[in-house]
Scaffold this active site. Structure first.
Site, PDB file in Angstrom:
ATOM      1  N   VAL A   9       0.858  -1.184   0.000  1.00 17.71           N
ATOM      2  CA  VAL A   9       0.000   0.000   0.000  1.00 17.71           C
ATOM      3  C   VAL A   9       0.892   1.231   0.000  1.00 17.71           C
ATOM      4  O   VAL A   9       2.022   1.191   0.471  1.00 17.71           O
ATOM      5  CB  VAL A   9      -0.976   0.033   1.201  1.00 17.71           C
ATOM      6  CG1 VAL A   9      -2.056  -1.027   1.054  1.00 17.71           C
ATOM      7  CG2 VAL A   9      -0.250  -0.119   2.518  1.00 17.71           C
ATOM      8  N   SER A  10       0.352   2.315  -0.544  1.00 19.31           N
ATOM      9  CA  SER A  10       1.160   3.521  -0.752  1.00 19.31           C
ATOM     10  C   SER A  10       1.365   4.376   0.487  1.00 19.31           C
ATOM     11  O   SER A  10       2.402   5.015   0.635  1.00 19.31           O
ATOM     12  CB  SER A  10       0.515   4.389  -1.836  1.00 19.31           C
ATOM     13  OG  SER A  10       0.451   3.671  -3.033  1.00 19.31           O
ATOM     14  N   THR A  11       0.374   4.432   1.359  1.00 20.67           N
ATOM     15  CA  THR A  11       0.491   5.341   2.506  1.00 20.67           C
ATOM     16  C   THR A  11       0.454   4.567   3.817  1.00 20.67           C
ATOM     17  O   THR A  11      -0.082   3.459   3.899  1.00 20.67           O
ATOM     18  CB  THR A  11      -0.645   6.390   2.510  1.00 20.67           C
ATOM     19  OG1 THR A  11      -1.898   5.708   2.622  1.00 20.67           O
ATOM     20  CG2 THR A  11      -0.627   7.221   1.235  1.00 20.67           C
ATOM     21  N   GLN A  14      -2.889   3.306   5.294  1.00 22.42           N
ATOM     22  CA  GLN A  14      -3.571   2.180   4.655  1.00 22.42           C
ATOM     23  C   GLN A  14      -3.008   0.885   5.227  1.00 22.42           C
ATOM     24  O   GLN A  14      -1.967   0.887   5.869  1.00 22.42           O
ATOM     25  CB  GLN A  14      -3.342   2.193   3.136  1.00 22.42           C
ATOM     26  CG  GLN A  14      -3.949   3.387   2.432  1.00 22.42           C
ATOM     27  CD  GLN A  14      -3.551   3.412   0.952  1.00 22.42           C
ATOM     28  OE1 GLN A  14      -2.392   3.232   0.611  1.00 22.42           O
ATOM     29  NE2 GLN A  14      -4.534   3.627   0.091  1.00 22.42           N
ATOM     30  N   GLY A  38       3.251   1.927   3.089  1.00 23.62           N
ATOM     31  CA  GLY A  38       3.791   3.280   2.967  1.00 23.62           C
ATOM     32  C   GLY A  38       4.853   3.381   1.896  1.00 23.62           C
ATOM     33  O   GLY A  38       5.698   4.268   1.940  1.00 23.62           O
TER      34      GLY A  38
END
Length: 193
Positions: A9-11, A14, A38
């Site tokens: 996941v990107s952040t 999340q 992240g």
């Protein structure tokens, strides 16, 4: 043989838990779970900490499962390279988004070939759009390239100081530019011809 699963996941706010549950709901028993949280999708797969650790631990004959294709790389080219590297090590790669298709199988290789063709078309279109944008910018009088570190008066001063005996190294230190830049300034002066 073990089954490895990977999520990303990107952040930081999340979680990869949904991806893990999706894989388990598909009836796959996960022996080893790796997740990069992240980490932007723009980061190549090989540079993601957990994915790199997964690649060190997974062995020939084992299986890697991801929920979606984009978990394996930042773009089609990166995904293709990642899958080819895993296939060369005889690691089965399953992407649930593609219907549990093993991308190292003949049908999977066909899918990769099609993805590669799409990626190549994407790159060609990007180059085409970039060239069109550059042409339009030139037409509108926009100066392209990196801005010069020196202005006209500084370049004239460099030429004058060099004519009075200042060395190229001295001038580079004084104007905080490279020796190569000083050389180009001196070479471009009208008297150099």
């Amino acid at each position: 043989m073990a089954t490895f699963a990977y999520g990303r996941v990107s952040t930081a706010d999340q979680t990869t838990e949904n991806q893990r549950q999706e894989i388990e709901r598909a009836g796959i028993v996960i022996d080893y779970w790796f997740a990069d949280e992240g980490v932007s999708g723009k980061v190549p797969a090989a540079q993601r900490p957990q994915f790199a650790q997964l690649q060190q631990q997974i062995r020939a004959g084992e299986t890697l499962v991801v929920s979606k294709l984009d978990r394996l790389g930042r773009d089609a080219q990166d995904v293709g390279a990642t899958i080819k590297a895993l296939a060369a090590r005889r690691i089965e790669v399953i992407v649930l988004q593609l219907g549990k298709l093993d991308l190292t199988s003949p049908a999977g290789k066909l899918m990769l070939t099609m993805l590669g063709a799409v990626a190549e078309m994407e790159r060609d279109l990007l180059v085409e759009r970039t060239q069109a944008g550059l042409a339009r910018a030139k037409q509108q009088g926009t100066e392209l390239g990196r801005p010069a570190k020196t202005n006209d008066s500084q370049r004239l001063a460099i030429i004058a100081q060099h004519a009075k005996g200042a060395s190229i190294s001295e001038l580079a230190r004084t104007y905080e530019i490279s020796r190569a830049s000083i050389g180009r300034i001196l070479k471009a002066q009208p008297d150099a011809a």
